[in-house]
Design a protein around this motif. Sequence first.
Motif, PDB file in Angstrom:
ATOM      1  N   TYR A 458       0.775  -1.275  -0.072  1.00 16.39           N
ATOM      2  CA  TYR A 458       0.061   0.059  -0.057  1.00 16.39           C
ATOM      3  C   TYR A 458       0.962   1.427  -0.020  1.00 16.39           C
ATOM      4  O   TYR A 458       1.749   1.460   0.947  1.00 16.39           O
ATOM      5  CB  TYR A 458      -1.035  -0.083   1.286  1.00 16.39           C
ATOM      6  CG  TYR A 458      -1.840   1.273   1.321  1.00 16.39           C
ATOM      7  CD1 TYR A 458      -2.966   1.329   0.508  1.00 16.39           C
ATOM      8  CD2 TYR A 458      -1.645   2.172   2.185  1.00 16.39           C
ATOM      9  CE1 TYR A 458      -3.903   2.386   0.371  1.00 16.39           C
ATOM     10  CE2 TYR A 458      -2.558   3.361   2.265  1.00 16.39           C
ATOM     11  CZ  TYR A 458      -3.569   3.403   1.254  1.00 16.39           C
ATOM     12  OH  TYR A 458      -4.393   4.583   1.306  1.00 16.39           O
ATOM     13  N   GLY A 460       0.536   4.175   0.683  1.00 14.62           N
ATOM     14  CA  GLY A 460       0.139   5.238   1.950  1.00 14.62           C
ATOM     15  C   GLY A 460       1.202   4.844   3.062  1.00 14.62           C
ATOM     16  O   GLY A 460       1.443   5.473   3.639  1.00 14.62           O
ATOM     17  N   ASP A 461       1.584   3.540   3.067  1.00 17.90           N
ATOM     18  CA  ASP A 461       2.361   3.006   3.924  1.00 17.90           C
ATOM     19  C   ASP A 461       4.089   2.966   3.344  1.00 17.90           C
ATOM     20  O   ASP A 461       4.864   3.265   4.108  1.00 17.90           O
ATOM     21  CB  ASP A 461       2.123   1.567   4.415  1.00 17.90           C
ATOM     22  CG  ASP A 461       0.827   1.646   5.253  1.00 17.90           C
ATOM     23  OD1 ASP A 461       0.733   2.454   6.062  1.00 17.90           O
ATOM     24  OD2 ASP A 461       0.167   0.531   5.071  1.00 17.90           O
ATOM     25  N   TYR A 489       3.388  10.706   5.657  1.00 19.14           N
ATOM     26  CA  TYR A 489       2.419   9.680   6.094  1.00 19.14           C
ATOM     27  C   TYR A 489       1.254  10.557   6.392  1.00 19.14           C
ATOM     28  O   TYR A 489      -0.149  10.083   6.063  1.00 19.14           O
ATOM     29  CB  TYR A 489       2.772   9.173   7.572  1.00 19.14           C
ATOM     30  CG  TYR A 489       1.779   8.024   7.904  1.00 19.14           C
ATOM     31  CD1 TYR A 489       1.976   6.695   7.341  1.00 19.14           C
ATOM     32  CD2 TYR A 489       0.666   8.216   8.757  1.00 19.14           C
ATOM     33  CE1 TYR A 489       0.974   5.541   7.921  1.00 19.14           C
ATOM     34  CE2 TYR A 489      -0.197   7.084   9.204  1.00 19.14           C
ATOM     35  CZ  TYR A 489      -0.117   5.875   8.599  1.00 19.14           C
ATOM     36  OH  TYR A 489      -1.053   5.124   9.199  1.00 19.14           O
ATOM     37  N   ASN A 493      -2.439   9.900   4.171  1.00 18.80           N
ATOM     38  CA  ASN A 493      -3.219   9.047   4.474  1.00 18.80           C
ATOM     39  C   ASN A 493      -4.621  10.143   5.277  1.00 18.80           C
ATOM     40  O   ASN A 493      -5.352   9.316   5.537  1.00 18.80           O
ATOM     41  CB  ASN A 493      -2.721   8.230   5.863  1.00 18.80           C
ATOM     42  CG  ASN A 493      -1.926   6.945   5.218  1.00 18.80           C
ATOM     43  OD1 ASN A 493      -2.390   6.072   4.690  1.00 18.80           O
ATOM     44  ND2 ASN A 493      -0.606   7.489   4.911  1.00 18.80           N
ATOM     45  N   TRP A 512      -7.125  -0.045  -0.124  1.00 15.46           N
ATOM     46  CA  TRP A 512      -7.223   0.272   1.394  1.00 15.46           C
ATOM     47  C   TRP A 512      -7.417  -0.968   2.273  1.00 15.46           C
ATOM     48  O   TRP A 512      -6.773  -0.751   3.462  1.00 15.46           O
ATOM     49  CB  TRP A 512      -8.519   1.011   1.488  1.00 15.46           C
ATOM     50  CG  TRP A 512      -8.916   1.695   2.956  1.00 15.46           C
ATOM     51  CD1 TRP A 512      -9.316   1.043   3.854  1.00 15.46           C
ATOM     52  CD2 TRP A 512      -8.275   2.763   3.507  1.00 15.46           C
ATOM     53  NE1 TRP A 512      -9.288   1.840   5.044  1.00 15.46           N
ATOM     54  CE2 TRP A 512      -8.560   2.899   4.652  1.00 15.46           C
ATOM     55  CE3 TRP A 512      -7.366   3.811   2.833  1.00 15.46           C
ATOM     56  CZ2 TRP A 512      -8.194   3.964   5.702  1.00 15.46           C
ATOM     57  CZ3 TRP A 512      -6.921   4.860   3.740  1.00 15.46           C
ATOM     58  CH2 TRP A 512      -7.572   5.019   5.102  1.00 15.46           C
ATOM     59  N   LYS A 515      -3.849  -1.735   3.638  1.00 16.04           N
ATOM     60  CA  LYS A 515      -3.339  -0.818   4.427  1.00 16.04           C
ATOM     61  C   LYS A 515      -2.778  -1.395   6.028  1.00 16.04           C
ATOM     62  O   LYS A 515      -3.881  -2.133   6.446  1.00 16.04           O
ATOM     63  CB  LYS A 515      -3.985   0.508   4.781  1.00 16.04           C
ATOM     64  CG  LYS A 515      -3.491   1.600   5.717  1.00 16.04           C
ATOM     65  CD  LYS A 515      -4.452   2.938   5.494  1.00 16.04           C
ATOM     66  CE  LYS A 515      -3.827   3.833   6.594  1.00 16.04           C
ATOM     67  NZ  LYS A 515      -2.729   3.725   7.071  1.00 16.04           N
ATOM     68  N   ASP A 516      -1.724  -0.952   6.471  1.00 10.65           N
ATOM     69  CA  ASP A 516      -1.516  -1.429   7.762  1.00 10.65           C
ATOM     70  C   ASP A 516      -2.477  -0.961   8.653  1.00 10.65           C
ATOM     71  O   ASP A 516      -3.108   0.364   8.651  1.00 10.65           O
ATOM     72  CB  ASP A 516      -0.197  -0.885   8.453  1.00 10.65           C
ATOM     73  CG  ASP A 516       0.892  -1.818   8.123  1.00 10.65           C
ATOM     74  OD1 ASP A 516       0.839  -3.057   7.802  1.00 10.65           O
ATOM     75  OD2 ASP A 516       2.007  -1.469   8.015  1.00 10.65           O
TER      76      ASP A 516
END
Length: 605
Positions: A458, A460-461, A489, A493, A512, A515-516
């Motif tokens: 992902y 975003g991570d 980040y 996010n 999504w 994601k973590d």
Amino acid sequence: MVGKFAARIDDFNDRVADSFVGRFFRLDGSGHKRARPGAKFTTEIRAGITTFVAMAYIISVNSLILKDSGGPCVCNPADPTDTTCSRDEAYALCQAEFQRDLITATSAIACIGSLLMGFMANLPVAVAPGLGLNAYFSYSVVGIRGTGKVSYEDALGAVFLEGIIFIALALFGVRAWLARLIPRSVALAAGAGIGLYISLIGLSSNGLSVIGGDYDNLLGLGGCRSEDQDPEHKNYCRTDMLMRSPTMWLGIFLGGIVTVYLMLYRVKGSMLIGILLVSIVSWPRKSDVTYFPDTAVGNSNFDFFKKVVTFRKLKMTGAVLNFNYRSGHIWLALISFLYVDLLDATGTLYSMARFAGVMNERTLDFEHSTWAYTADAASISIGSLMGSSPATAFIESAAGIAEGGKTGITAITSGFCFFISIFFSPIFASFPSWATGGTLVIVGSLMAKNIVDINWSYVGDAIPAFLTLIMMPFGYNIAYGLIAGLLSYLCLNLLPWGLRWVSGGRISPPDWDKKDPYWESQRAYLVPGWLRRLIKGDKKFWRGDDYDEEFDDYPMEDGESVNQMHRTRTSGTTGTGSLDADEKPETPSALASPAAYPSPSGERS
């Protein structure tokens, strides 16, 4: 004969376990309700010695790194063009005296910190000045030969205040809770980024000198002899004289390749052995690789080396800190120390607690965690009084735990070994930089393994993690990497999260689900344990979680753990995998949750 000796050892262990010592340290057979299976007194002693051998290299490495800051030495160059005293003999002599103080200080800090950890927290974890933090202190805060924006004395004041703040946070039970607020991807990348940063130091002029300046690019190959360097630009080599330094090749082969071979066969103390081999070869005076050339500095170093055993008082580093907090640069350094050490010590303590079998996998907390954080914080302030950068729990404690260490007796034994090393400061002060350069690169490589645990599926991570990773070595500053990672980040996010919330989940990035998990893993820790107990009316709310029944019975949906939540979210994706301790018990630093963060000592600090 062997059978009788083993029987006597078993009988001795049983007697110790049945004593006050056994009950205090929760040895196997002590009758304590939380006795640690397999914890035997003689095994703990052997494990403590193993831990010391694995991390004794920090005595020389820490002193060499901090020496580059110049400490309290004042630059008054005889040559007006030498504004940083890089060629000033008087300043070099002062640095040599400063390093000798640091040898004693490092051993003393490791002794006191390990004793505190053993007695207060009953954990098999040793404490010493951390790698990464000392590099940030020396090269970014104070600067090489004092060229930074904060003086050595003021920087020590920031370290002292950091320890006091951490003591308060630890006693109120919020230190680990704050660490869990850091996104998992940024935290994992921070450990790997510090590893790259340490490796760059090991390859530069402060280590092997493989890397030097380049007129066309920022960096290039180095490794030339001192007489082949550009006299106007330190660490710039003539292009036809690259990679010809005999000390560089000695450090690469004996300090690097031989050390790795020893590690391949799991020889205990392989890093220390590599440093010793290079140093012993460098001690004879009539050689091309000597650490004692026929100069004023070389003669001074050799005179100190010949003492072999002595007690060195802290002439230059003892209680020299200033409590001057008016400068904004001091507060920037303090915030960076707080953040990096928060990740460093928390990650090491969590990974070692899991490896030693004292971690509660449901609450992701461990026995005596409050006292462990307090001992670590106290070591930071004590270290600043001796003139050193922040101390932290060491990941090399895993070597002792692998030998069977499970209690604080292991840490106490390591502390006693560091006490003995105080009297051998002439030996440790005579380890050259090319002897420790290979060790720094190896430690950096061990820390970099956290990269595989980052969620690359992902963006975003992945992007914040990557920015954290590259900005530390390229910016030559740990704080820059952390700032880049956190800001990116938030930028990447917050907007998607807001759109999901406004639209009820209809407007969402396609990936999504990869994601973590963040909020889900924080829900059990949004309120610190002591505050939960206080709200419930517990008059002894200040006690550690290991005395609380809630420690063993925190309710989560369908009995799942935070580790299981992460595994569920990331299973079936590429570039990431489940990080569960049950799957990787042999790797104590492969941490399984946002609560566990990498350490820069490891393999490392």
